[in-house]
Design an enzyme around this catalytic site. Structure first.
Site, PDB file in Angstrom:
ATOM      1  N   LYS A  23      49.444  32.940  50.631  1.00  0.00           N
ATOM      2  CA  LYS A  23      48.532  33.687  51.517  1.00  0.00           C
ATOM      3  C   LYS A  23      47.086  33.517  51.065  1.00  0.00           C
ATOM      4  O   LYS A  23      46.204  33.255  51.881  1.00  0.00           O
ATOM      5  CB  LYS A  23      48.911  35.174  51.484  1.00  0.00           C
ATOM      6  CG  LYS A  23      47.844  36.124  51.990  1.00  0.00           C
ATOM      7  CD  LYS A  23      48.320  37.538  51.857  1.00  0.00           C
ATOM      8  CE  LYS A  23      47.317  38.606  51.619  1.00  0.00           C
ATOM      9  NZ  LYS A  23      46.098  38.396  50.941  1.00  0.00           N
ATOM     10  N   ASN A  24      46.848  33.653  49.776  1.00  0.00           N
ATOM     11  CA  ASN A  24      45.464  33.627  49.309  1.00  0.00           C
ATOM     12  C   ASN A  24      44.870  32.226  49.266  1.00  0.00           C
ATOM     13  O   ASN A  24      43.714  32.049  48.892  1.00  0.00           O
ATOM     14  CB  ASN A  24      45.343  34.317  47.947  1.00  0.00           C
ATOM     15  CG  ASN A  24      45.474  35.827  48.091  1.00  0.00           C
ATOM     16  OD1 ASN A  24      45.445  36.348  49.205  1.00  0.00           O
ATOM     17  ND2 ASN A  24      45.624  36.523  46.980  1.00  0.00           N
ATOM     18  N   ASP A 117      43.091  45.031  51.577  1.00  0.00           N
ATOM     19  CA  ASP A 117      43.757  46.078  50.809  1.00  0.00           C
ATOM     20  C   ASP A 117      42.773  47.047  50.166  1.00  0.00           C
ATOM     21  O   ASP A 117      41.747  46.640  49.626  1.00  0.00           O
ATOM     22  CB  ASP A 117      44.594  45.435  49.701  1.00  0.00           C
ATOM     23  CG  ASP A 117      45.871  44.828  50.251  1.00  0.00           C
ATOM     24  OD1 ASP A 117      46.362  45.318  51.284  1.00  0.00           O
ATOM     25  OD2 ASP A 117      46.378  43.884  49.635  1.00  0.00           O
ATOM     26  N   ASP A 306      47.339  41.236  41.108  1.00  0.00           N
ATOM     27  CA  ASP A 306      48.277  41.382  42.227  1.00  0.00           C
ATOM     28  C   ASP A 306      49.710  41.629  41.742  1.00  0.00           C
ATOM     29  O   ASP A 306      50.552  42.089  42.513  1.00  0.00           O
ATOM     30  CB  ASP A 306      48.263  40.112  43.103  1.00  0.00           C
ATOM     31  CG  ASP A 306      47.031  40.049  43.988  1.00  0.00           C
ATOM     32  OD1 ASP A 306      46.197  40.973  43.934  1.00  0.00           O
ATOM     33  OD2 ASP A 306      46.883  39.061  44.737  1.00  0.00           O
TER      34      ASP A 306
HETATM   35  C1  UD1 Z   1      41.225  37.891  45.683  1.00  0.00           C
HETATM   36  C2  UD1 Z   1      42.596  38.088  46.285  1.00  0.00           C
HETATM   37  C3  UD1 Z   1      43.245  39.372  45.772  1.00  0.00           C
HETATM   38  C4  UD1 Z   1      43.227  39.387  44.249  1.00  0.00           C
HETATM   39  C5  UD1 Z   1      41.822  39.139  43.728  1.00  0.00           C
HETATM   40  C6  UD1 Z   1      41.760  39.031  42.214  1.00  0.00           C
HETATM   41  C7  UD1 Z   1      42.329  37.072  48.462  1.00  0.00           C
HETATM   42  C8  UD1 Z   1      42.307  37.262  49.939  1.00  0.00           C
HETATM   43  N1  UD1 Z   1      42.472  38.175  47.723  1.00  0.00           N
HETATM   44  O1  UD1 Z   1      40.405  38.945  46.158  1.00  0.00           O
HETATM   45  O2  UD1 Z   1      44.586  39.403  46.237  1.00  0.00           O
HETATM   46  O3  UD1 Z   1      43.665  40.669  43.822  1.00  0.00           O
HETATM   47  O4  UD1 Z   1      41.314  37.900  44.257  1.00  0.00           O
HETATM   48  O5  UD1 Z   1      42.635  38.055  41.758  1.00  0.00           O
HETATM   49  O6  UD1 Z   1      42.272  35.964  47.961  1.00  0.00           O
HETATM   50  N2  UD1 Z   1      33.457  41.628  42.561  1.00  0.00           N
HETATM   51  C9  UD1 Z   1      32.152  42.081  42.495  1.00  0.00           C
HETATM   52  N3  UD1 Z   1      31.208  41.475  43.291  1.00  0.00           N
HETATM   53  C10 UD1 Z   1      31.511  40.451  44.141  1.00  0.00           C
HETATM   54  C11 UD1 Z   1      32.847  39.994  44.199  1.00  0.00           C
HETATM   55  C12 UD1 Z   1      33.796  40.604  43.392  1.00  0.00           C
HETATM   56  O7  UD1 Z   1      31.844  42.994  41.735  1.00  0.00           O
HETATM   57  O8  UD1 Z   1      30.602  39.942  44.819  1.00  0.00           O
HETATM   58  C13 UD1 Z   1      34.475  42.233  41.676  1.00  0.00           C
HETATM   59  C14 UD1 Z   1      35.573  42.990  42.456  1.00  0.00           C
HETATM   60  O9  UD1 Z   1      35.190  44.307  42.699  1.00  0.00           O
HETATM   61  C15 UD1 Z   1      36.744  42.889  41.495  1.00  0.00           C
HETATM   62  C16 UD1 Z   1      36.549  41.556  40.811  1.00  0.00           C
HETATM   63  O10 UD1 Z   1      35.177  41.193  41.022  1.00  0.00           O
HETATM   64  O11 UD1 Z   1      36.669  43.910  40.524  1.00  0.00           O
HETATM   65  C17 UD1 Z   1      37.448  40.451  41.331  1.00  0.00           C
HETATM   66  O12 UD1 Z   1      37.267  40.299  42.716  1.00  0.00           O
HETATM   67  P1  UD1 Z   1      37.518  38.898  43.447  1.00  0.00           P
HETATM   68  O13 UD1 Z   1      38.075  37.916  42.473  1.00  0.00           O
HETATM   69  O14 UD1 Z   1      36.301  38.543  44.205  1.00  0.00           O
HETATM   70  O15 UD1 Z   1      38.671  39.289  44.468  1.00  0.00           O
HETATM   71  P2  UD1 Z   1      38.825  38.866  45.994  1.00  0.00           P
HETATM   72  O16 UD1 Z   1      38.371  37.471  46.173  1.00  0.00           O
HETATM   73  O17 UD1 Z   1      38.275  39.926  46.866  1.00  0.00           O
END
Ligand code: UD1
Length: 424
Positions: A23-24, A117, A306
């Site tokens: 999915k991701n 989520d 996850d």
């Molecule tokens: C993706 C996955 C999700 C998984 C996550 C971490 C998808 C659709 N989702 O989410 O299932 O749990 O990776 O492996 O691929 N953060 C910031 N600023 C930003 C971006 C992120 O502070 O601009 C922080 C977030 O709050 C979090 C951490 O960085 O604490 C990781 O987030 P990120 O790796 O970006 O997760 P997603 O890409 O949203």
């Protein structure tokens, strides 16, 4: 009328299960199709709700999208709209991944803030800062990220944290920027490598895929391709935990076992006998009650956040006490409240949880708060006496194709039921 799952606990899961595309990964690969005019074909797509939703997002900017079984065909026109603000945007997190490709191709984008989520704060500051370094302006206005640039140029970008989404957006903007971009402290998840592979097939020049330094030499244009999505390591790991928790014997195909090296090693510590097959799949046999082990979530190659609900569920029936540390999404521990309904001896303190294993959980009605929490409750229900009711099944459907059918086939007594809950 809502739908729930009725699950009779006590089964031992035995058999073989095939895992399909991640999915991701697939959702980002669909967004990457925006970068090239023409028809891009993506195969091994999982049949989950988020794939047609992402199709709607792409249609809203002018693409034609055809989803036929496990194949998605995306036809991207020469003229795309820069506005991605349809209702579908708010239904999934990955919708934000159209931002990078739209800015890359059109030098402007208005992209509605994504949904997805409720697992904790999910800001976009690193996505925006990266685009700014490439020469775009980026602000949040009326619920949308608004980005504009006269032209994009290569830059040196350091991420505060190896964010998966920020790495993807910056990468997909940088492939069409003028000059060389270096993304340091980039995410190293296998899904990032998968996007890099597809972008290179489309004509992009990227070095360092799978490492924390990605170097992107911008090119003028990309061309469409056909690409097969990598197997879903999170779904694969879900089955590995299911085997360990039910003292079962599961062979899992369709996923690269090296993407789960750390997880499988920890499950061995918990007492599982694990065989990996070269490049495709693994077998988990658990003969005795699992032993407690500690789990710490971290970006890849650390233990994935996850998978944290499954670590909690496993610990709740293991022999001994486990400490689980959540370093990525603090709100994920809300899952523990539902586990306590099932009799788990678990409590949290900040980003740590302590779980004292008990022999058997006790069935109760429980509510899935997100995709993985929902699947975690199903695994817990397998280890409970009586019938566990799991509500808000739609969360599970966003990540697990044919989950109930597969569980039935592997020996679980589980069914979907239409009807309203007695309490809410
Ligand atoms: C993706 C996955 C999700 C998984 C996550 C971490 C998808 C659709 N989702 O989410 O299932 O749990 O990776 O492996 O691929 N953060 C910031 N600023 C930003 C971006 C992120 O502070 O601009 C922080 C977030 O709050 C979090 C951490 O960085 O604490 C990781 O987030 P990120 O790796 O970006 O997760 P997603 O890409 O949203």
């Amino acid at each position: 009328m809502s739908e729930h799952i009725d699950l009779q606990g006590g089964a031992r899961l035995v058999g073989e299960v095939e895992v399909v595309g991640a999915k991701n990964s697939v959702l980002k690969l669909m967004a990457a199709a925006l970068l090239a005019e023409g028809t891009t074909t993506i195969t091994n797509c999982p049949q989950i709700l988020d794939v047609p939703l992402m199709g709607d997002v792409l249609r809203s900017v002018g693409c034609e999208v055809e989803i036929d079984g496990d194949t998605a065909r995306i036809t991207t026109p020469a003229e795309l709209s820069h506005r991605a603000d349809s209702a579908a945007m708010g239904k999934l997190r990955a919708s934000v991944c159209v931002l990078g490709p739209l800015v890359g191709r059109l030098k402007q984008a208005v992209v509605a803030l994504p949904g997805g989520d409720a697992i904790g704060q999910r800001p976009l500051d690193m996505h925006q800062n990266g685009l700014r370094k490439l020469g775009a302006t980026s602000t949040i206005k009326h619920g949308c990220v608004v980005a504009e640039a006269d032209g994009l140029h290569g830059a040196q970008i350091w991420l505060d944290f190896p964010s998966v989404g920020a790495t993807e957006n910056i990468l997909m903007a940088a492939v069409l920027a003028e000059g060389t971009t270096v993304i340091d402290n980039a995410a190293r998840e296998p899904e990032i490598s998968d996007i890099c592979t597809m972008l290179v097939e489309m004509g992009a020049k990227i070095e360092g895929a799978g490492t924390s330094t990605l170097t992107v030499h911008g090119v003028e244009a990309l061309h469409p391709t056909e690409h097969r999505v990598i197997g879903d390591r999170i779904v694969g790991a879900t089955w590995a935990f299911a085997a360990a928790m039910t003292r079962g014997d599961l062979t899992v195909k369709g996923v690269n076992p090296h993407h789960l090296d750390l997880v499988l090693d920890k499950l061995r510590l918990a007492g599982a006998d694990i065989t990996t097959f070269d490049g495709d799949g693994f077998r988990v046999v658990q003969a005795e009650r699992p032993q407690a082990v500690d789990w710490v979530t971290l970006p890849y190659p650390g233990f994935a956040t996850d998978l944290q609900p499954f670590a909690v569920a496993l610990s709740s029936v293991s022999e001994g006490t486990s400490m689980i540390t959540e370093n990525v999404y603090e709100a994920r521990f809300r899952f523990i409240e539902e586990m306590v309904r099932l009799g788990a001896d678990a409590r949290t303190d900040g980003h740590h949880a302590v779980v004292r294993g008990i022999e058997q959980l006790s069935s109760a009605p429980v509510w899935a708060a997100d995709i993985r929490a929902g699947a975690g409750l199903v695994l817990a229900g397998l280890c409970a006496d009586g019938v566990t009711e799991i509500w808000d099944v739609f969360h599970i459907d966003r990540g697990y194709p044919h989950f109930v059918e597969n569980l039935n086939r592997l020996g679980a007594d589980i069914k979907r039921v239409i009807g309203d809950p007695e309490r809410s």
